[in-house]
Design a protein around this motif. Structure first.
Motif, short mmCIF file in Angstrom:
data_model
loop_
_atom_site.label_atom_id
_atom_site.label_comp_id
_atom_site.label_asym_id
_atom_site.label_seq_id
_atom_site.Cartn_x
_atom_site.Cartn_y
_atom_site.Cartn_z
N HIS A 1 0.85 -1.19 0.00
CA HIS A 1 0.00 0.00 0.00
C HIS A 1 0.88 1.24 0.00
CE1 HIS A 1 0.70 -0.38 4.41
NE2 HIS A 1 0.61 0.95 4.39
N TRP A 2 0.29 2.34 -0.49
CA TRP A 2 1.03 3.62 -0.51
C TRP A 2 0.72 4.38 0.77
CZ3 TRP A 2 4.66 4.67 -4.06
CH2 TRP A 2 4.63 3.97 -5.27
N ARG A 3 1.73 4.98 1.35
CA ARG A 3 1.55 5.77 2.57
C ARG A 3 1.97 7.20 2.26
NH1 ARG A 3 5.42 3.72 7.02
NH2 ARG A 3 6.79 5.29 6.16
N ASP A 4 1.09 8.14 2.61
CA ASP A 4 1.41 9.54 2.32
C ASP A 4 2.09 10.17 3.52
OD1 ASP A 4 1.53 11.59 0.64
OD2 ASP A 4 -0.63 11.63 0.19
N ASP A 5 3.40 10.25 3.50
CA ASP A 5 4.12 10.92 4.59
C ASP A 5 4.19 12.39 4.21
OD1 ASP A 5 4.52 8.44 5.74
OD2 ASP A 5 6.45 8.16 4.74
N VAL B 1 4.72 0.71 1.03
CA VAL B 1 4.99 -0.23 2.13
C VAL B 1 4.61 -1.62 1.66
CG1 VAL B 1 4.51 -0.80 4.54
CG2 VAL B 1 4.45 1.60 3.79
N PRO C 1 4.90 9.83 -2.00
CA PRO C 1 4.39 8.76 -1.15
C PRO C 1 5.38 7.60 -1.04
CG PRO C 1 2.74 9.46 -2.73
CD PRO C 1 4.01 10.15 -3.11
N THR C 2 5.30 6.92 0.09
CA THR C 2 6.17 5.78 0.37
C THR C 2 5.38 4.51 0.11
OG1 THR C 2 7.23 7.06 2.11
CG2 THR C 2 7.48 4.67 2.25
N THR D 1 11.14 4.26 -0.95
CA THR D 1 10.98 5.65 -1.42
C THR D 1 11.65 5.78 -2.78
OG1 THR D 1 12.81 6.20 0.02
CG2 THR D 1 10.66 6.90 0.74
N THR E 1 9.89 -0.62 3.31
CA THR E 1 9.33 0.69 2.94
C THR E 1 10.22 1.27 1.84
OG1 THR E 1 10.55 1.72 4.74
CG2 THR E 1 8.27 1.20 5.18
N THR F 1 9.01 -6.49 6.19
CA THR F 1 8.36 -5.22 5.81
C THR F 1 9.40 -4.33 5.13
OG1 THR F 1 6.89 -5.39 7.70
CG2 THR F 1 7.08 -3.21 6.67
#
Ligand SMILES: C[S@@+](CC[C@H](N)C(=O)[O-])C[C@H]1O[C@@H](n2cnc3c(N)ncnc32)[C@H](O)[C@@H]1O
Length: 345
Positions: free
Chosen positions: A92-96, A105, A102-103, A143, A141, A139
Motif C-alpha cells: 500500500h502507498w503511505r502519504d508521509d 509499504v 508517497p512511500t 521511497t 518501505t 516489511t
C-alpha cells in the motif's frame, strides 16, 4: 531505456554471482534492527524486486531507489508494487506529509519450514535435517527519488550500485559513498562491466569493433570505464576498504534459447529465460555499440563507415534469423571500509 532495463531483469538474474549475493545477504541480516538501503542508479527497480522475491532482506528494511532519470523512476513507481505483489507481498502507498513523494509499504508474512519462503533462491548448501515450522514477516518501505546519485545526503547501512559504477568516475563515486555509508556499512556493486564484449557467431570485424567500443567508453563517453570491475577492486584497496567478496557475473544473452518463464514451479526463480526479452536486450546492445562508434572520428577507426554498417547489418541479420548470441564480462563486488572493520575509524 525503460523497456531495456525491464528486459535485462532475467539476464541479470542468471548472471548474478550467488556467492557474492549470499555474502551481501549475510551482511544485511547480521545488522541489528531495521536496515537502510540506498540504491544508486536504480533504473526501474529490478534489484529491489529481486532481493525481495529471493528473500535476501532482514525483517525490516527501508529502501531508497535513486535515479537521475525521471522516466525510470516513474516506471519504477508503476512496476515495483505489482512485481512485489507477484512475489507474495501486500502493498500500500503511505502519504508521509514531510516526504518528497508517497512511500510504498510492502509486507510479506509466510509460514514454512525454517521460515524459508516458497520462491526463495536456492542455496549452495541446503539444510536437509528435520524441518521446524516458523512464521516470519518482512516489511519493506520504499521511497522513489529523482536525483543525481552523488547528491544524496542520507546515511545508509548498505549502498547498492548495480550496473552503475562502470558509468561514472570511480574516485568521485567512492568519495561520495564514503559519506553516505554508515560505519560498517557495505557496498554491493553487482554487474560492473569489466572489459569483455563478444558475439556468437564470431565475425572478422568483431575485435576492432570491440576495441573501438571500449575506447569510446574510456575516452569519449562522459564518465565510466571499460575495465571498471577491476579498477573498482584496485581503488577499494587504495582507499582502505575491505573487499568481502568478488566474483564474475558474465552476461550470456541467447534469444533462441527455449523459453523458461518460471511458471513451472520446478524452475528456480533465478533461471528464467524469455526469448523476447533477450532479443530486446540484444537490439539495445547493437544500437548502443553503433551509436558509440558513430561518435568516434571516422579517420581514427581501423574500419570505414561502410564496413561498420556492413558489420551491423550482419549482426542484425543474425538476430533476425535467431542465431545471434552475446557475452559480456562483469564483476560483482561486495566491500566495506577496512578501517571501520578493524575498529580504527
Ligand atoms: C545501466 S543502468 C542500470 C539500472 C539498474 N541498476 C539495473 O541494473 O537495472 C544505469 C542507471 O544509472 C542511472 N544513472 C546514470 N548516472 C547517474 C547519476 N549520476 N545519478 C543517478 N543515476 C544515474 C541511469 O539513469 C540508469 O538508470
Amino acid at each position: 531505456m525503460q523497456a531495456y532495463l525491464e528486459a535485462k531483469h532475467t539476464v541479470d538474474d542468471r548472471a548474478l554471482n550467488r556467492r557474492v549475493l549470499d555474502e551481501f545477504e549475510a551482511a544485511l541480516t547480521a545488522r541489528d534492527g531495521p536496515v537502510s538501503v540506498v540504491e544508486l542508479g536504480a533504473g526501474v527497480g529490478t534489484m529491489l524486486v529481486r532481493l525481495a522475491a529471493w528473500d535476501c532482506f532482514p525483517a525490516r528494511v527501508s529502501y531508497r531507489l535513486v535515479d537521475h532519470d525521471e522516466e525510470n523512476i516513474a516506471r519504477a513507481r508503476d512496476l515495483v508494487p505489482d512485481q512485489l505483489e507477484d512475489a507474495g507481498y501486500s502493498v500500500h502507498w503511505r502519504d508521509d506529509h514531510d516526504a518528497e513523494s508517497p512511500t510504498l509499504v510492502a509486507t510479506r508474512e509466510f509460514t514454512g519450514d525454517d521460515g524459508r519462503a516458497q520462491n526463495e533462491r536456492p542455496r549452495l548448501l541446503e539444510y536437509t535435517g528435520p524441518a521446524t515450522t516458523t512464521t516470519t514477516t518482512t516489511t519493506i518501505t520504499v521511497t522513489f527519488t529523482i536525483s543525481d546519485a552523488f547528491e544524496i545526503e542520507e546515511q545508509a547501512d548498505a549502498v547498492i550500485a548495480a550496473a552503475f559504477l562502470d558509468l561514472v568516475d570511480l574516485p568521485t563515486a567512492l568519495e561520495s559513498l564514503e559519506s553516505v555509508l554508515d560505519p560498517d556499512g557495505v557496498l554491493y556493486a553487482p554487474i560492473t562491466f569489466d572489459g569483455g564484449t563478444g558475439f556468437v557467431p564470431t565475425d572478422p570485424l568483431d575485435r576492432d569493433i570491440e576495441r573501438c567500443y571500449h575506447h569510446h567508453m574510456d575516452e569519449i563517453r562522459d564518465g565510466g570505464s571499460s575495465r571498471a570491475g577491476r579498477e573498482l577492486l584496485a581503488i577499494l584497496r587504495q582507499r582502505d576498504w575491505e573487499t568481502l567478496a568478488a566474483g564474475g557475473s558474465d552476461w550470456v544473452v541467447r534469444p533462441a534459447c527455449a523459453d523458461n518463464t518460471g511458471d513451472d514451479e520446478t524452475v528456480n526463480p533465478g533461471d528464467t529465460h524469455d526469448s523476447a526479452s533477450e532479443r530486446l536486450v540484444l537490439e539495445y546492445v547493437l544500437h548502443t555499440i553503433d551509436d558509440a562508434l558513430t561518435e568516434i572520428p571516422a579517420a581514427t577507426t581501423p574500419f570505414s563507415t561502410v564496413e561498420q554498417q556492413q558489420w551491423l547489418d550482419r549482426r542484425q541479420a543474425a538476430l533476425e534469423s535467431g542465431t545471434l548470441e552475446f557475452v559480456a564480462h562483469n564483476l560483482d563486488v561486495l566491500a566495506r571500509r577496512e578501517s571501520v572493520v578493524n575498529g580504527q575509524s
